[in-house]
Design an enzyme around this catalytic site. Sequence first.
Site, PDB file in Angstrom:
ATOM      1  N   GLY A   7      24.216  -7.927 -11.269  1.00 20.95           N
ATOM      2  CA  GLY A   7      23.823  -9.071 -10.471  1.00 20.95           C
ATOM      3  C   GLY A   7      22.492  -9.881 -10.582  1.00 20.95           C
ATOM      4  O   GLY A   7      21.934 -10.511  -9.908  1.00 20.95           O
ATOM      5  N   GLY A   8      22.060  -9.493 -11.989  1.00 20.32           N
ATOM      6  CA  GLY A   8      20.607 -10.159 -12.335  1.00 20.32           C
ATOM      7  C   GLY A   8      19.664  -9.680 -11.321  1.00 20.32           C
ATOM      8  O   GLY A   8      18.501 -10.255 -11.364  1.00 20.32           O
ATOM      9  N   SER A  87      25.686  -4.428 -16.604  1.00 20.37           N
ATOM     10  CA  SER A  87      24.912  -5.742 -16.580  1.00 20.37           C
ATOM     11  C   SER A  87      23.226  -5.239 -16.139  1.00 20.37           C
ATOM     12  O   SER A  87      22.892  -4.499 -16.642  1.00 20.37           O
ATOM     13  CB  SER A  87      25.542  -6.763 -15.797  1.00 20.37           C
ATOM     14  OG  SER A  87      24.859  -8.119 -16.041  1.00 20.37           O
TER      15      SER A  87
END
Length: 457
Positions: A7-8, A87
């Site tokens: 989620g960055g 991610s």
Amino acid sequence: MVFLHGGGFWFGSGNSDYYLPLYLMQENVIVVTLNYRLGAWGFLVWPEEGIWGNAGLKDQRLALKWITDNISQFNGNPDNVTLIGESAGAAAVHLHLYSQYENKFFHKAIMQSGSANMEWVFQANPIYKTLRLAELCGFQRSSNNTKDLIKFLQSPSLTPIKVLDNTVNTLTAEERRKALPFAFKPVIEDNQSPDCFISTPITERLKQANLFNIPTMIGYNSAEGCPMLVNVLKKMDLYENDFSRLVPRNLPLETETDIQAVAQQIRNFYLNDQPISNGNLEQVKNLLSDNHFVFELQNAAELMVRYQTQGRMYFYHFDYVGGRNFYKKLLGMNKFKGACHGDELFYLFQMATNEMEYDESAKDLKVTQQMCKLWANFAYTGQPTHIDLENPLYCDWNHVKALKNEETSAFTLDYLNIDGSDGQMKCNPDQERMEFWREIYKIYKPLDYSELSINKC
């Protein structure tokens, strides 16, 4: 198996309504998901008042320590913990591997579509962003008293909604133009930090030998660029008229002439010297994949094999498209080839609402059982295919070969292609595209993105 969500470093959670490990649990492993502070709460920096950054990463470390101390009460083994991330979660796993704290609290690592050297991982100009966020939220700077700013940020009037509403506006115009829109992220900490997570620029750190001997599994999806392609579809003329925004930020190009020359090289290679159009969006997707994910992940894998010679590394390429490619469907990318960023997650986890049924052909179920078995085998033994455990493939998943000379030997990236078949080992995924970027970076020595995060206004 401890999972860090993506989620960055700004959004997402590890909650079981999204990450329900039903099929992993059938492999007799214990799966732990967790939450950590995100955005400004997790990565704001103000050293003068003892806020050194990386609070979100330190939350993860504290959770890992808690697991070490308590997992035996849940029939788990504190001496066999596998840290997994996707991610930004994978970039965090990478940072834990290379962090400077001694007790890692884990013994194996899996990085899915993320590494710490990617362009979107480190925060640029963190002190400026802290001050800018406060000003956007109403802080009026009347003196150089740093305590006034902290008192304002801690005041009840500064609501979470106000912080979220103003976070993106802390980004500079150039960051919005060329980078993914994540403002508060990890930083390279000052050595004076009493609980320093990492103080060495990441590229330098990746080249330090024998920092760990942990088995690793690393990989990416075949269409990582799909989420960024959404913006191109909305603003095709903007991207076409400002094609140089697709030139990586770590190329040290000092003149507009140099920037435009590299932009033209990129256009020639990916688009055959054609303008961006509906006819070449597949190639634009590949360019976005390589810029934001693929090249730096392969680079991280190579540096790990070259310098961390005591631990084996297994690499995969996820290219399966089935009924559970959630993000590809959500983003409306079904007409494009390959598996979108994040799609592999829904073959490892299920949603509590069970919104995605397994297709009638049972191929989705096969891929789920195959991946869960491989991931669990790796968690048990450090090998996804092991002589003493069931192998869901018709081949062995071989580790990436060690190099005879860590500095000069040619690197070959052996990998398992996950495409719904019974398994096939290949080498050097997306080779032509990677060679293009290697040639570019031979001419222009790349900057280290993490150095932009070293505390400065």
